[in-house]
Design an enzyme around this catalytic site. Structure first.
Site, PDB file in Angstrom:
ATOM      1  N   ASP A 179      57.686  51.758  64.128  1.00  0.00           N
ATOM      2  CA  ASP A 179      59.091  51.612  63.741  1.00  0.00           C
ATOM      3  C   ASP A 179      59.437  52.488  62.544  1.00  0.00           C
ATOM      4  OD1 ASP A 179      61.647  50.671  63.261  1.00  0.00           O
ATOM      5  OD2 ASP A 179      60.969  48.842  62.275  1.00  0.00           O
TER       6      ASP A 179
ATOM      7  N   ASP B 133      65.961  55.983  64.063  1.00  0.00           N
ATOM      8  CA  ASP B 133      65.216  54.726  64.052  1.00  0.00           C
ATOM      9  C   ASP B 133      64.609  54.408  65.413  1.00  0.00           C
ATOM     10  OD1 ASP B 133      64.219  52.213  63.605  1.00  0.00           O
ATOM     11  OD2 ASP B 133      66.125  51.292  63.086  1.00  0.00           O
TER      12      ASP B 133
END
Length: 414
Positions: free
Chosen positions: A100, A286
């Site tokens: 992430d 992201d």
């Protein structure tokens, strides 16, 4: 998180480049469908979906996509997460984690966790690791669906055979909410900047650089689209880039704030007309967010422009018959236009013999000193190879090469 990615980790090492292949897994919608519960669930929450009458108003509030510290809900919208295998401890204890770029902490469930989510996932057994060091501090990470609590420790970490010594990480002891119960992955491996971390100590990639286990302070993602079986569908490359995975030049964008991988976005256009942030705004690149997100008022306007209608389960539906007539959406970054067609920003699901089309955009409000943030999540990143350069604090984007492509993403200079 309604779609997670099934884990598969294979290793190929050359000149300190570490490849982490990634695979998609079934979404929560798919799991409900396989168990025969999806149609009843949708009929209960969205009965008009079945007679093709769509609401013309938008809900007053929309949950968040963000896997991080935002106060918005996240678990309904994670439709394209990617994750892979890591191991902790001596001997190895294996876990699946989301890689992430929107967070910076590493955590996995503890064997002492009391939550239902932990009972359904692999849990770290500190007492079985000869290399484990107890830290004694507590940590907490807040999510839209609740919060995560745990204790901090240090141990050896392996990613694709690459070893990181004395890596700080969290053992969760309390994971409330449905997000982690339904998730196919066990934990999260954050790849953002250290300032974003809740757990004190270096994030994983910072330790890789400090311990000289990678050739360059660069990592890159290839996130494939669609579904296939038997082969990895995506790849995280630690220590460099893979020219075979992209075409054309790399567009380098400087990081504007060292927390998220935050960059400046020039504008967002619908069918060639600059409709949103015409004077520039900030965006996060992201991998931990499935959709493309932006400020609520702008995203709701965008949903109307593409003909999307809201449902009571937090999704926005589009009439699949109209896809060929829907407008293109273009993101202008560093003077280059990144154009997505409806086939690229719409996600399709089968419900029996019925095809449903869901919008790939979602509202989430994140305030920063530079103004509201947009999030370029996996709907965007499946189309573009993404490079994260810590050495020069920049993000690179190039057109991803997909084995089978019916519609290619467009990248043009202005």
């Amino acid at each position: 998180m309604t779609r997670t990615l099934l884990l598969l980790l294979l290793v190929w090492t050359s000149s300190a480049l570490i490849r982490v292949p990634l695979r998609r897994g079934p979404s929560i919608r798919s799991q409900l469908r396989a168990s025969g519960q999806l149609e009843d669930f949708l009929k209960e929450h969205r009965p008009d979906m079945f007679n093709r009458r769509y609401a013309q108003c938008f809900p007053p509030g929309t949950p968040s996509l963000r896997l991080g510290r935002s106060s918005e809900k996240i678990y309904n919208f994670m439709d394209a997460q990617f994750y892979g295998l890591i191991s902790l401890g001596s001997p190895d204890q294996n876990f699946s984690v989301v890689f992430d770029t929107g967070s910076s902490d590493l955590w996995v469930p503890s064997t002492y966790c009391v939550s239902q989510a932990c009972a359904l996932h692999r849990r770290f057994r500190a007492f079985e690791s000869s290399s484990f060091h107890h830290d004694g501090r507590m940590f907490g990470i807040h999510y839209g669906s609740g919060h995560l609590l745990g204790v901090i420790g240090r141990d050896s970490l392996k990613v694709a055979g690459l070893t990181v010594l004395n890596q700080e990480f969290g053992e969760s002891v309390y994971e409330p909410g449905a997000a982690f119960v339904m998730a196919k992955f066990d934990g999260v491996l954050g790849m953002g900047y250290p300032s974003l971390a809740e757990i004190l100590g270096n994030p994983v990639f910072d330790n890789m650089v400090a311990q000289k286990t990678v050739q360059e302070s660069v990592f890159s993602f290839y996130l494939s689209r669609g579904t296939s079986s038997g082969t990895p569908e995506g790849e995280l490359l630690l220590g460099g880039t893979d020219e075979a995975k992209y075409s054309g030049p790399i567009n380098w964008l400087p990081v504007t704030a060292k927390g998220y991988w935050q960059i400046k976005m020039d504008s967002v256009a619908v069918q060639g007309v600059s409709s949103f942030c015409p004077h520039g705004c900030q965006a996060i690149v992201d991998t931990g967010t499935s959709l493309i997100a932006g400020p609520t008022n702008e995203i709701l306007s965008l949903q109307q422009l593409i003909g999307a209608s809201p449902t009571n389960i937090g999704e926005f539906l589009i009439d699949c018959v109209r896809l060929s007539s829907l407008p293109h959406v273009t993101f202008v970054l560093g003077g280059k236009e990144y154009t997505l067609t409806a086939e690229q920003y719409v996600r399709k699901e089968m419900l029996g013999d019925r095809e449903l089309c869901f919008s790939g955009f979602q509202a989430v409000d994140i305030v920063s000193p530079e103004g509201p943030l947009w999030i370029l999540g996996d709907v965007f990143l499946t189309e573009f190879y993404s490079i994260f350069d810590r050495g020069q604090d920049r993000v690179g984007l190039a057109s991803a090469k997909h084995a089978v492509s019916n519609s290619k993403p467009s990248v043009t200079s202005r």
